[in-house]
Every structure is written in C-alpha cells, then in structure tokens.
Design an enzyme around this catalytic site. Sequence first.
Site, PDB file in Angstrom:
ATOM      1  CB  ILE A  46      -0.840   0.033   1.315  1.00 42.52           C
ATOM      2  CG1 ILE A  46      -1.997   1.326   1.093  1.00 42.52           C
ATOM      3  CG2 ILE A  46      -0.451  -0.292   2.415  1.00 42.52           C
ATOM      4  CD1 ILE A  46      -3.039   1.365   2.221  1.00 42.52           C
ATOM      5  CB  SER A  47       1.378   3.865  -2.552  1.00 44.94           C
ATOM      6  OG  SER A  47       1.406   3.243  -3.581  1.00 44.94           O
TER       7      SER A  47
END
Length: 228
Positions: A77-78
Amino acid sequence: MFKNIHYIWANILGLVDSYRHKGLRNKLIDSIRSKGIKNEEVLEAMGRVPRHLFMDSSFINFSYTDKAFPIAAGQTISQPYTVAFQTELLDVQRHQKVLEVGTGSGYQTALLLELGARVYTIERQRQLFLAAQKTLTPLNYKPIFFYGDGYEGLPAYAPFDRILVTAAAPKIPQSLLNQLTVGGLLVIPEGDQFGQKMMRIVRESEDHFQRSEHGYFSFVPLLRGKNN
Ligand code: SAH
C-alpha cells in the site's frame, strides 16, 4: 437504538472509523501538507478515507504513519505522501473517467472516488483484485473492477480523461498514451528497481504529448500478464 446496533455490527465486521482514527488521520494529513502538498481538495478527501481498513492486519497500528506497508501477494500500500503527490499531479475533476492501473489495497481507488471521479481500476494479482472488492464494497466505494494486465490499459473502455499508474514501468506503455482523451493526462513512475522518476504526460493533441518530470520515487514494478 438502531444506530447502536449498526455500530456494534460495524465493529464486529471491523468497519469502525472511530474518533481516534479520525484524530490520527488529521495529524497525518497535517504532516503531508507540511511536506508540500497544496491541493486542499485532495487533502480533505484523504481525510475521509479510513486507511486502517485497507491495511494488512499485522500493520494496522501503523495505518496513520506516512509509510508504505506490505499487503498480500508481495505488494505494498503506497505511502500516503506518495498517494497525495500522484493524486495532486493527476488534477482530477468531478465526473472524469479515470483509469487506475494497480488497484492493490484499493486505498488510492477510494481517494479517486472521493474526488468524484468515475473509476476503472485494474489489478493483475487475483488475490488483491478480490481483496480490494471486499474492502471497498461495504464502504460504499463503487469503482469498476478489472482483473488483468493494466499494461494494455482497457481499450474497450477508452478513452480516459486521466490515467494513474501506481507501479513503476521501465518505459511508458504506448497503449496507455493511446487511451487518453485529447487534453487528458497520465501520471506514471518511470524507471527500474533502483528508482523512478514521476512523469506526467499531457496529451495536447491527437499526436502531441507533453512530458514533465516530478522527482524521484520508489514503487513496486509494473509486471506483464496476470497472476493467479
Ligand atoms: N494503489 C495501490 C498500490 C499498490 S502497489 C495501493 O496504494 O494500495 C502496485 C500494484 O500494481 C500492485 O498491487 C501490483 O500487483 C499492481 N500491478 C503491477 N503490474 C500491474 C499490471 N501490469 N496490471 C495491473 N496491476 C499491476
């Protein structure tokens, strides 16, 4: 009474967004603003997305730290700052048709929907394609989900006003450029595993594309084909 029952159910289902979560989120957003994100609409929209519901349970206590975290299938997840940066560059307007390549956790997808976009999102990892639907649907986020190789875009649904790629490509796929509207734009990290430049490409006319560079980032690679 009904509210209570709803709350208890939401709690059991792990869907609660508490005051504590909101407080932590506001602090995170202040820190992202202080790192240079100026678009208040983007920041406000981030304030509405409960990132903790998109995290792998092992890292849930770190949901509101400005870091990337592992999700399933060896993906991430960025980092919230990176999500804000890409979204600011994308300059999304309400009702625009947006293609997101790399659904991942679905967090960025939720943000695009909060900005009023019509979102088409594609993921090549089957496990993530399924998990993102499980997360987004009960939260009432309704993108159109696709399982496949986003390298090719979605020719059957093109053109798109905006295309956002959340994985790094060694070379910008021509197929994605072809699927932009005139006046549309693509945001994509370009480079190899040692680092990538954030690129923004505006389609100024049928065959003229204007490229600009926006600093260095580190993403998982954009891979070909799909994975069961
Ligand atoms: N926006 C996501 C980022 C996930 S990481 C989030 O914040 O959760 C990038 C994602 O791109 C990964 O899930 C990876 O599987 C996916 N991906 C990589 N190559 C792809 C391709 N060719 N087509 C579709 N998705 C791809």
